[in-house]
Design a protein around this motif. Sequence first.
Motif, mmCIF file in Angstrom:
data_model
loop_
_atom_site.group_PDB
_atom_site.id
_atom_site.type_symbol
_atom_site.label_atom_id
_atom_site.label_comp_id
_atom_site.label_asym_id
_atom_site.label_seq_id
_atom_site.Cartn_x
_atom_site.Cartn_y
_atom_site.Cartn_z
ATOM 1 N N PRO A 24 35.941 59.390 46.399
ATOM 2 C CA PRO A 24 35.118 58.431 47.145
ATOM 3 C C PRO A 24 34.028 57.741 46.326
ATOM 4 O O PRO A 24 33.557 56.670 46.701
ATOM 5 N N LEU A 25 33.631 58.319 45.210
ATOM 6 C CA LEU A 25 32.612 57.678 44.374
ATOM 7 C C LEU A 25 33.106 56.365 43.771
ATOM 8 O O LEU A 25 32.300 55.513 43.391
ATOM 9 N N LEU A 26 34.413 56.186 43.694
ATOM 10 C CA LEU A 26 34.964 54.931 43.167
ATOM 11 C C LEU A 26 34.668 53.740 44.076
ATOM 12 O O LEU A 26 34.729 52.589 43.640
ATOM 13 N N ALA A 27 34.325 54.014 45.327
ATOM 14 C CA ALA A 27 34.042 52.933 46.285
ATOM 15 C C ALA A 27 32.682 52.289 46.047
ATOM 16 O O ALA A 27 32.390 51.246 46.629
ATOM 17 N N GLU A 28 31.874 52.878 45.184
ATOM 18 C CA GLU A 28 30.522 52.375 44.978
ATOM 19 C C GLU A 28 30.441 51.228 43.973
ATOM 20 O O GLU A 28 29.395 50.611 43.828
ATOM 21 N N ALA A 29 31.528 50.939 43.280
ATOM 22 C CA ALA A 29 31.551 49.849 42.296
ATOM 23 C C ALA A 29 32.883 49.117 42.418
ATOM 24 O O ALA A 29 33.848 49.666 42.950
ATOM 25 N N PRO A 30 32.956 47.881 41.946
ATOM 26 C CA PRO A 30 34.232 47.165 41.966
ATOM 27 C C PRO A 30 35.289 47.930 41.162
ATOM 28 O O PRO A 30 35.032 48.379 40.051
ATOM 29 N N LEU A 31 36.459 48.106 41.749
ATOM 30 C CA LEU A 31 37.548 48.870 41.143
ATOM 31 C C LEU A 31 38.810 48.029 41.106
ATOM 32 O O LEU A 31 39.158 47.388 42.108
ATOM 33 N N VAL A 32 39.490 48.020 39.973
ATOM 34 C CA VAL A 32 40.806 47.395 39.884
ATOM 35 C C VAL A 32 41.800 48.396 39.318
ATOM 36 O O VAL A 32 41.450 49.250 38.513
ATOM 37 N N VAL A 33 43.021 48.289 39.789
ATOM 38 C CA VAL A 33 44.139 49.054 39.254
ATOM 39 C C VAL A 33 44.930 48.073 38.403
ATOM 40 O O VAL A 33 45.255 46.975 38.863
ATOM 41 N N VAL A 34 45.204 48.457 37.166
ATOM 42 C CA VAL A 34 45.865 47.534 36.241
ATOM 43 C C VAL A 34 47.261 48.029 35.876
ATOM 44 O O VAL A 34 47.541 49.221 35.906
ATOM 45 N N ARG A 35 48.120 47.080 35.549
ATOM 46 C CA ARG A 35 49.458 47.401 35.050
ATOM 47 C C ARG A 35 49.704 46.573 33.808
ATOM 48 O O ARG A 35 49.092 45.513 33.624
ATOM 49 N N ASP A 36 50.588 47.054 32.983
ATOM 50 C CA ASP A 36 50.940 46.355 31.752
ATOM 51 C C ASP A 36 52.094 45.402 32.000
ATOM 52 O O ASP A 36 53.114 45.784 32.579
ATOM 53 N N ILE A 37 51.921 44.163 31.569
ATOM 54 C CA ILE A 37 52.992 43.170 31.582
ATOM 55 C C ILE A 37 53.058 42.619 30.170
ATOM 56 O O ILE A 37 52.196 41.853 29.755
ATOM 57 N N GLY A 38 54.067 43.064 29.443
ATOM 58 C CA GLY A 38 54.159 42.673 28.040
ATOM 59 C C GLY A 38 52.991 43.238 27.266
ATOM 60 O O GLY A 38 52.728 44.429 27.285
ATOM 61 N N GLN A 39 52.260 42.388 26.587
ATOM 62 C CA GLN A 39 51.098 42.800 25.807
ATOM 63 C C GLN A 39 49.788 42.637 26.576
ATOM 64 O O GLN A 39 48.706 42.791 26.000
ATOM 65 N N THR A 40 49.862 42.316 27.853
ATOM 66 C CA THR A 40 48.673 42.023 28.654
ATOM 67 C C THR A 40 48.533 43.009 29.803
ATOM 68 O O THR A 40 49.521 43.395 30.415
ATOM 69 N N GLN A 41 47.308 43.390 30.100
ATOM 70 C CA GLN A 41 47.031 44.170 31.291
ATOM 71 C C GLN A 41 46.552 43.214 32.377
ATOM 72 O O GLN A 41 45.678 42.376 32.135
ATOM 73 N N VAL A 42 47.146 43.341 33.562
ATOM 74 C CA VAL A 42 46.779 42.474 34.678
ATOM 75 C C VAL A 42 46.378 43.323 35.878
ATOM 76 O O VAL A 42 46.769 44.488 36.005
ATOM 77 N N VAL A 43 45.612 42.721 36.770
ATOM 78 C CA VAL A 43 45.164 43.398 37.987
ATOM 79 C C VAL A 43 46.345 43.528 38.942
ATOM 80 O O VAL A 43 46.984 42.542 39.305
ATOM 81 N N ALA A 44 46.643 44.771 39.338
ATOM 82 C CA ALA A 44 47.732 45.037 40.277
ATOM 83 C C ALA A 44 47.213 45.270 41.694
ATOM 84 O O ALA A 44 47.894 44.970 42.666
#
Length: 111
Positions: A24-44
């Motif tokens: 629940p502490l993760l709710a206190e700040a902006p959180l993104v889950v990222v995935r790899d697409i090729g050589q780039t990480q993007v917000v999933a």
Amino acid sequence: MPHRRILSIWFPRLGAERLIRRDPLLAEAPLVVVRDIGQTQVVASLSQLASEAGLHVGQPLRDAHAMCATLLTRQQNPHAEAAFLGVLHRWAGKFSPWVAHEAPDALIIDL
């Protein structure tokens, strides 16, 4: 033939909300889950706070960090997200005779 009522439930923040439920502490700040697409990480997936900061799904992580200095990131775990959706699927089965999951982040329920 009886009329069927089908409900589709989409969980647009499934990846981020799964992590927030575990910590629940993760709710206190902006959180993104990222995935790899090729050589780039993007917000999933992203939390409500990250969305309010102007971030969006599909955005490169480097751009997201530039827009939000307090951003928390976690790597996407598709297997854990599928298992979480499976738990929701079993729970919804208590209320309907027919429930199906629509990967990666939705349920379809016969009302």
